[in-house]
Each structure stands twice: as structure tokens, then as C-alpha cells.
Design a protein around this motif. Structure first.
Motif, PDB file in Angstrom:
ATOM      1  N   ALA A   1      34.476  30.187  33.025  1.00  0.00           N
ATOM      2  CA  ALA A   1      35.307  30.301  31.835  1.00  0.00           C
ATOM      3  C   ALA A   1      35.228  31.738  31.340  1.00  0.00           C
ATOM      4  N   VAL A   2      36.380  32.344  31.090  1.00  0.00           N
ATOM      5  CA  VAL A   2      36.458  33.745  30.653  1.00  0.00           C
ATOM      6  C   VAL A   2      36.733  33.760  29.153  1.00  0.00           C
ATOM      7  N   MET A   3      35.838  34.416  28.391  1.00  0.00           N
ATOM      8  CA  MET A   3      35.967  34.465  26.935  1.00  0.00           C
ATOM      9  C   MET A   3      36.461  35.830  26.470  1.00  0.00           C
ATOM     10  N   TYR A   4      37.260  35.797  25.413  1.00  0.00           N
ATOM     11  CA  TYR A   4      37.692  37.030  24.751  1.00  0.00           C
ATOM     12  C   TYR A   4      37.781  36.761  23.252  1.00  0.00           C
ATOM     13  N   LEU A   5      37.011  37.492  22.474  1.00  0.00           N
ATOM     14  CA  LEU A   5      37.016  37.419  21.012  1.00  0.00           C
ATOM     15  C   LEU A   5      36.868  35.983  20.513  1.00  0.00           C
TER      16      LEU A   5
END
Length: 672
Positions: A572-576
Motif C-alpha cells: 500500500a502506497v501512502m501520501y499525506l
């Protein structure tokens, strides 16, 4: 390369007194040409940083240069007085230290710190210093440099602090820049920016760079030539292309084999047994012989000499004298390979839905709440037994906070966390206590997470006592001995303190402590980020073996994509504070669909030139979670942003390969 800038011959550095002082550098010889990048590789404790400090004559108390010459542009630096050396240090040669936060003065503004370097090395009057500081900040790519002059180091991101360090180093227009692990603590996107900045500066100034690192991917993409150090000696030199095509020294080959990757998922990573020997002893034979898989009888009794293999290439090894190397050691497939791992349960072990963790912003005498820091802002995850879900993203995106929120170590402010169908959010300390046995965490810094005043046996057995799993001291002692054996350590370690172990050993102790209460799920928060590749391989092998044997589930928080490719099943790729893309690891890494995922993966340095992507440059820094942008959080930095991206946050788009992506372009494509 036009001419030689730096020539070091027979450099020997000692620390301590007595009959056997520690020879942290011994007989070192190297050459740097103007405009080139020369990398110094090796494990922690092999002498890389002490080499740099010797060249700068910045040795710690008790350190001294016992022999050798350091010729920079025709001047032997070892013959200069300290007063004369100050004119060279920071002027003709400069150094970027490993940790910018500890290298910058926290009570001085950025403009004052860079201005001091300008005054010392350029002799400008005070009225002209600010103009030069602004010029330097602009040269290293810091946005709005006039505003940054009045800020303190804690107000800058990690990448910007590293840029400030580079600006200070450039104040004296150096011919040689020594960069000691300049990107170790940085995310891959910031790392790519810093490395690109150094390359751009080299092109404009013809500056030489001595790059000290243990990241083989960084070396492959940035350096021209390299040297491999082991136990204070250089054991191999070569061009980067020659080295990665065919490393000559057994130590170099084992380092290469230790690198994780998708192609090694079905087997174990090669490891180097033992560790770098202490340097306060007389050596007989080859220093690497006790750890070498290709050892010869003469390696144990006779120190190998230096053998030139070609112009500019050499090796310190008995096998270089005509003895063919042993066949390449292949990593054996474990008894419980990935194909035979315990099958996952039919349902999810952990289900996280719209998890939110917000921190109040308080101001004034009465501490009124004036806003919220949205550290985690609606994260949904699913994890089954015997599986590994990797959580990746830049620093500050909320990965660690999400992990703590799932374990209820930080109280969530919204959403749902279900473990085996039972809701954990809102449980108090007492009602959460029965679940602590099943849910454990391995922290990023193993030393900081252990009480230095407690014996290892007490640290590992603490959970057994607190959760009343093993009530007797004798029973706890036996269980601790079994755990130490399980993680590959001698049971006698129970009677020692944490400071007596290496970084890799301390991480094994943290794993043993987490396993003590027989958990079902472990949150691994950057457990290998501070480790050398050889030690990292040992920890990854251990985690994989334990998962295969015990059916453990891991939530693996990291920014090391090669580790994700080797260990994880899903990513899973997280951003902010939000997940922007999630799915099977092969699908996401081979064919990323979200623009942020593509940018993140393009910045990862890789050894194989055929696997490199064109780097996608992201403008600016990540926005503040206290004031996230409207619409898609990524749109201010997105190279593919549309007008609609600034209005609406994209919904969930499910792809046929099991992926979930939050992107308006994906919505449009899915809707035809």
C-alpha cells in the motif's frame, strides 16, 4: 578526467594507546580525479568515515595519523599546521556529514550559519554576505530562499536540511567534497533530488566527490569509480561498470548476493556470517578469512598483498594470484519456502476501515484548539495470517502513525480497526490488554526501544511477566533462552546489556522480545533502515523463516522498495495520510498506475542498468498535513494533474488485477 586532484598513499590512522591501538585505517591508497565521483563502500565499522575524518584532519580525541601522505592539489595536508589547515578545511575541501540535524546549530538561523561559512572562507564584508547566502541557497534548489534565511533547522524538512549542509560546504568553492552517507536518512524522492543536485554542481564546478555509502544502488547510479573497504583496508578498486559486472573480491561478491529483490523471493538471501573484527588486535592472514566462503589454507597464515588486475583495478586476495574463484554460492531454498507457507485463513486477520488519527493544534494561554494535524486521514487495509503487507511512502506521510493507531498505541480519532472481527477502537487500557499478546511491534531504532539499564533476559521476558504468560522466573529464563536460539543468538546473551551488541544483533533482540508473547501480527516499523546490506539480509531471512514456520502476519513499514519486492505479498502506497494505491506487490511494482507511485519507484536507485526508470521529478515538498490541499492531495506536485483534481478527491477505482487506485485519470479510464 584531466588530472589527479587527490592522491593518498599508505595512510594509517590509529585510535587509543597501548601496545595495540585500534588501526581504523591501515595502508590506504587512492586517487581522485577532478570532476569524478569516487565511492567508498563497506559495512559499518570498516573505516569509511574514519578515512574521511583523516583526510579532513578532524579525528576524535585519541586519534592520530601514524603514517602516510594526503596530497591535495600538490600540497601534503599532513604537513600543514592546524592554523594552515583551517584555510583548506571548508575551503579547498569540504565535508557533508551523515546527519544534518545534528550538524546544524539548532539555535542559529539558517542564514547565520551559511553566512559564517561565507565570511570565513570568502572574506566578504557583512553587507555582501547575505547576497552570497541567497545565491548558495538558490544554487542548491531551496525554494523561496529569502524566507528561509530567517528559519531555524527544525523548520526544514530532512531534504532541505541536507541542502543547507551542501550550501555551507559550497561556500568556500571546494575542489573536493566529501559526502559521508549524505542520503541514508532520506526518502528515495529526496535522495534522488540530492544526488541530482551534486551531479549538477559537479558539471558546473568540476568538483570531485568522495561518496561514502553502503547503498550499492546509489553507487551504481552516481559514481564513476569505487573502492571496497574491510577492517580498515581497501580490498578492491574498480570502475563502477567493472565492479557490478564481475566483483573480484569474495567480500564484494557476498555484498552483492545480500541485496534483496523480487528475483530472490523464493529463496534465502546470502549472508556474511559474523561481523567486522575489532581493529585493536594484530592480524594474521587475511582479515576476511573467518567469514569467507572461498578461504584457502594460505588465507589463514599469510596476509594477501595488493594485485593489480588492470589499469585502475586491483584486489587484495590470494585468489587473484591465479587460483580460480569458488563457484558462486546460491542461496538455499528454506525448508518452508513461500510456496509451502501456512495457508492464510479464509477471513481477514486485520481489517482497517477509514482509519483517522488527527492531532489537535493548540495555541494561546488557554491552549485553544485552532486546527488539526491530519496525520492519518482515512486509511483502509486488509491483512491475512501468514501474509506481509508493506506500507511505503515518504517521511511524514503517516506510515508509523497508522501502525501505532492500528495497535491502539496512539488513539484513533475515526474509523474502524477490527482484529478477527472484533472492534479495537475505543477499547480502554484494561479491555485492550488481552489483545496485546497477539499484536506486537518492532520499532525502527532497536537501541532506543530497549531500556539500557536492563539485562537482555529481563527485556525479552518482560512481556511474559506483564501479561502473566509465564509466572515463574525459571520458566521465563527457559523461554528467553529458546527465543534467543530461535533468532540465531547465543542464550548467554540474556546476561548482557543492549549496548554490548551490534545493530543487527539488537534488532534480533527486539524481534525475540516481540515473539515472546506468541503474537499473530507484528508491525515492523523500518526494522532494517539503519542496517548494512549483509545484516539486513540476516534480518529479512529471519523474518521470512518465522513467518513460514509460525504463520505470522507482518505490517511492514518501510521506504526500501527492494525489501518490499523480496518480502511483501501486498503493498500500500501512502501520501499525506491516505493510501493512493494498493494491491499485489508484483502488480504495483511492475506496473504502477498512480502518478505518485510511478514517481516514487522511478527515484529508487538500482544496480541493474536495464531496470532503471526515467526519474519523474516532483516539484516542491509534501504539503503540511495541518493544511492539506483541496481535491486530490497529490495534485500540487502531480505532473499529470487535471483541473478537476483540485476540486474533488478521487474515489476508489478497482482494477482487474486486485488493485485499488485513487486517481481521477484511472476513474476516467475505468468508465471508458
Amino acid at each position: 578526467m584531466t588530472d589527479i586532484l587527490l592522491e593518498v598513499a599508505d595512510l594509517t590512522t590509529e585510535i587509543g594507546t597501548g601496545p595495540h591501538p585500534a588501526r581504523v585505517v591501515e595502508g590506504l591508497a587512492l586517487r581522485l580525479h577532478r570532476g569524478e565521483t569516487f565511492a567508498l563502500l563497506g559495512e559499518s565499522g570498516c573505516g569509511k568515515s574514519m578515512t574521511a575524518l583523516s583526510l579532513m584532519r578532524l579525528l576524535p580525541p585519541g586519534g592520530r595519523i601514524a603514517a602516510g601522505t594526503v596530497d591535495l592539489a600538490g600540497t601534503d595536508l599532513l604537513r600543514l599546521t592546524e592554523a594552515q589547515m583551517r584555510g583548506w578545511r571548508g575551503g579547498r575541501m569540504a565535508m557533508i556529514f551523515q546527519e544534518p540535524q545534528t550538524s546544524l546549530n539548532p539555535v542559529l538561523r539558517i542564514g547565520e550559519q551559511i553566512g559564517e561559512a561565507v565570511r570565513v572562507h570568502e572574506g566578504r564584508p557583512r553587507r555582501l554576505v547575505e547576497d552570497r547566502v541567497l545565491e548558495l541557497l538558490d544554487a542548491v534548489g531551496i525554494p523561496d530562499p529569502a524566507r528561509r534565511l530567517g528559519e531555524y533547522p527544525h523548520q526544514l524538512s530532512g531534504g532541505m536540511k541536507q541542502r543547507v549542509m551542501i550550501a555551507m560546504a559550497l561556500a568556500g568553492d571546494p575542489d573536493l567534497l566529501i559526502a559521508d552517507e549524505p542520503t541514508t536518512a532520506l526518502d528515495v524522492t529526496i535522495q534522488a533530488q540530492v544526488l541530482r543536485l551534486l551531479k549538477d554542481l559537479q558539471r558546473t564546478t568540476d568538483m570531485a566527490v568522495l561518496l561514502i555509502t553502503h547503498d550499492l544502488g546509489v553507487v551504481a547510479e552516481t559514481a564513476d569509480r569505487l573502492a571496497v573497504m574491510y577492517a580498515g583496508q581497501i580490498v578492491e578498486t574498480a570502475t563502477v561498470a567493472e565492479f557490478f559486472a564481475a566483483p573480484a573480491h569474495p567480500y564484494s561478491r557476498r555484498l552483492m548476493a545480500s541485496l534483496p529483490g523480487a528475483d530472490k523471493r523464493q529463496g534465502r538471501l546470502a549472508v556474511i556470517p559474523g561481523r567486522v573484527p575489532p581493529l585493536d588486535q594484530p592480524f594474521v592472514g587475511c582479515r576476511f578469512a573467518p567469514r569467507c566462503t572461498e578461504v584457502l589454507p594460505e588465507c589463514l597464515t599469510e596476509a594477501p598483498g595488493w594485485t593489480a588486475l588492470a589499469a585502475g583495478r586491483g584486489v587484495r586476495c590470494h585468489r587473484s594470484a591465479g587460483v580460480p574463484p569458488a563457484p558462486a554460492a546460491t542461496a538455499p531454498v528454506p525448508a518452508h519456502s513461500q510456496a509451502s507457507a501456512p495457508s492464510a485463513t479464509t477471513g481477514d486477520l486485520l481489517t482497517v476501515q477509514d482509519l483517522a488519527v488527527h492531532f489537535p493544534i493548540q495555541r494561546g494561554v488557554f491552549r485553544r484548539v485552532v486546527g488539526q494535524v491530519r496525520a492519518v486521514d482515512g486509511v483502509s487495509l486488509h491483512l491475512q495470517a501468514g501474509r506481509t503487507l508493506a506500507l511505503v511512502g515518504e517521511s511524514g506521510c503517516g506510515k508509523t502513525t497508522a501502525g501505532k493507531g492500528i495497535l491502539q498505541l496512539t488513539a484513533p480519532t475515526g474509523g474502524s480497526v477490527r482484529y478477527l472481527g472484533r472492534e479495537l477502537r475505543g477499547l480502554g487500557y484494561r479491555r485492550m490488554r488481552p489483545y496485546r499478546k497477539d499484536l506486537q511491534i518492532i520499532f525502527q531504532d532497536p537501541f532506543a526501544s530497549m531500556n539500557p539499564r536492563m539485562l537482555v533476559g529481563d527485556l525479552i521476558g518482560e512481556g511474559l511477566q506483564a501479561l502473566r504468560i509465564e509466572r515463574t522466573r525459571a520458566g521465563r529464563g527457559k523461554r528467553v533462552a529458546d527465543l534467543l536460539d530461535l533468532v540465531g543468538m547465543n542464550p548467554e546473551a540474556a546476561q548482557r546489556y543492549p549496548h554490548e551488541f551490534s545493530g543487527g544483533q539488537r534488532q534480533r533482540l527486539c524481534i525475540a522480545r516481540a515473539l515472546a508473547v506468541e503474537p499473530k501480527l507484528i508491525v515492523c516499523d523500518e526494522p532494517t533502515s539503519a542496517l548494512d546490506v549483509s545484516v539486513q539480509a540476516q534480518i529479512l531471512n529471519l523474518l521470512k523463516d518465522l513467518q513460514d514456520r509460525l504463520g505470522l502476519a507482518y505490517l511492514f513499514i518501510t521506504h526500501n522498495i527492494s525489501v518490499v519486492a523480496y518480502l511483501a505479498h501486498e503493498v500500500a502506497v501512502m501520501y499525506l495520510g491516505r493510501v493512493v494505491e494498493q494491491g499485489p506487490v508484483a502488480a504495483v511494482l511492475d506496473d504502477p498506475r498512480h502518478p505518485y507511485t510511478r514517481a516514487l519507484l522511478s527515484a529508487v536507485p538500482v544496480v541493474d542498468p536495464a531496470s532503471r526508470r526515467q526519474i519523474i521529478r516532483l516539484e516542491g515538498d509534501m504539503p503540511s498535513p495541518a493544511n492539506p490541499p483541496t481535491g486530490c492531495y497529490f495534485h500540487p506536485r502531480c505532473p499529470e494533474a487535471m483541473e478537476a483534481c483540485a476540486r474533488d478527491y478521487p474515489g476508489e477505482t478497482r482494477l482487474g488485477d486486485g488493485r485499488v487506485v485513487h486517481c481521477l485519470r484511472m476513474e476516467q479510464q475505468a468508465n471508458g
